[in-house]
Design an enzyme around this catalytic site. Structure first.
Site, PDB file in Angstrom:
ATOM      1  CG  HIS A  83      19.518 -47.873 -11.935  1.00 11.10           C
ATOM      2  ND1 HIS A  83      19.022 -47.951 -13.220  1.00 11.10           N
ATOM      3  CD2 HIS A  83      19.203 -49.057 -11.354  1.00 11.10           C
ATOM      4  CE1 HIS A  83      18.429 -49.118 -13.401  1.00 11.10           C
ATOM      5  NE2 HIS A  83      18.539 -49.810 -12.278  1.00 11.10           N
ATOM      6  CG  ASP A 106      19.711 -45.880 -15.867  1.00 10.04           C
ATOM      7  OD1 ASP A 106      20.630 -45.773 -15.037  1.00 10.04           O
ATOM      8  OD2 ASP A 106      18.786 -46.721 -15.769  1.00 10.04           O
ATOM      9  CB  SER A 118      18.680 -52.787 -13.772  1.00  6.03           C
ATOM     10  OG  SER A 118      17.375 -52.453 -13.393  1.00  6.03           O
TER      11      SER A 118
END
Length: 360
Positions: free
Chosen positions: A94, A124, A203
């Site tokens: 993402h 992911d 992230s």
């Protein structure tokens, strides 16, 4: 109030000299002594891992409707870490999703354009690559394991929350084997839950154990406000070790698949209609393990939908969502056989299906 303040100042200025010091000496500094052992260990961990962590910024190409000029605009950013000496960088899918270009900033200040190697939305995860002739690749982050993690262990996250680069946060393993729904495919399973502060920008950064080894990739937070609320999640390193080599070798992850198709939205509607909790088979792929095992798909007639097989359990464990069923298959290998429990015309039966290679 103003009159009282003026009167107070007047009294101070007219106070006897004995109440005021001629000179004001600075306070004496109290020696701190040695840092605690855990503090020294944390400092050493950060120093050893910092160079392995990178900051990723992405841009997206857009076209002006009137002029037809194509230009790029900032899209977002996140963190990543060096995987190997070839310059592969691991981050979250993402972080780079929808981007047309990405720039990597290293801890020593260098910047480099990154090339996309492969992605696995199901986990992911994404792999980028930097470097070339004469480009010095930073040290790699040491690899640990996640299968032996225990709730209560100390963990450390390094990333770039809100663009505040190379930030270290500390916490514990709060829970193990968590799952998050994934709108674009199978659920993300086996996640590590931690209370180490994870925020936008973290992230893709590494989650480390107290030995400084990679045990996870920071991926998401649970927070109504969008900022850290003490519930963060990381993809476990055992998953990373299985997926990343495939991405480097082929650019994609071949997931184990039954060869059936369903849809969670349609599935929910069928469950309410027929009062059955399970995964309704909507399509069976020709030549798949499911077809060879004799699975039957639902059929549409003039009177509505006639249900075929409904998968209610995988290896004896109940399933009720297609995303959950797909995610659980990731615990197996392509070519391996799995046992399904079905409802067919109201009767419960078990069959064995050989897993094929699916695509993401």
């Amino acid at each position: 109030m103003l009159a009282a303040a003026v009167a107070f100042l007047f009294l101070m200025q007219s106070a006897p000299a004995a109440l005021r010091s001629a000179t004001a000496e600075p306070r004496v500094v109290t020696p701190r002594g040695d840092l605690a052992a855990d503090e020294r260990a944390t400092i050493e961990l950060f120093r050893n891992a910092r160079d392995s962590v990178v900051f990723i910024t992405t841009r997206q190409r857009v076209a002006d409707f009137w002029t037809r000029n194509v230009y790029t605009v900032p899209r977002g950013g996140g963190s990543g870490f060096v995987w190997d000496e070839a310059g592969h960088i691991v981050t979250n899918f993402h972080v780079i999703e929808g981007a047309s270009e990405a720039t990597i900033q290293l801890a020593d200040g260098r910047q480099a354009s990154a090339r996309l190697v492969g992605v696995s939305p199901q986990h992911d995860l994404a792999v980028l690559r930097i470097g070339g002739a004469g480009f010095a690749i930073p040290r790699r982050v040491p690899i640990g394991t996640s299968r032996d993690l225990q709730v209560g262990q100390n963990v450390f996250a390094i990333g770039n929350p809100f663009g505040l680069d190379w930030t270290l946060t500390k916490g514990i393993v709060s829970a193990l084997d968590r799952s998050l729904p994934n709108e674009s495919g199978p659920d993300i399973r086996h996640l590590i839950q931690t209370d180490a502060a994870i925020n936008p920008g973290n992230s893709g950064g590494p989650l480390l154990d107290s030995a400084g080894r990679l045990i996870g990739v920071n991926t998401a937070i649970y927070s109504p406000s969008g900022a850290s609320a003490g519930i963060g999640f990381a993809v476990p390193v055992d998953t990373v070790m299985r997926v990343v080599p495939q991405l480097i070798a082929t650019g994609r992850y071949a997931r184990p698949a039954l060869g059936i198709d369903s849809d969670d939205e349609i599935n929910d509607s069928l469950k309410r209609t027929f009062g059955v909790d399970g995964v309704f088979v909507l399509r069976v792929e020709p030549g798949s393990g499911a077809e060879r095992a004799g699975l039957k798909a639902a059929a549409r007639t003039v009177r509505g939908v006639v249900p075929g097989d409904v998968v209610v359990a995988l290896a004896g464990k109940p399933v009720s969502r297609f995303g959950d069923l797909q995610a659980r298959l990731d615990d197996y290998r392509i070519g391996e056989a799995v046992e399904l429990t079905l409802l067919r015309a109201g009767e419960r039966r078990k069959i064995t299906v050989a897993l094929g290679a699916g695509t993401e």
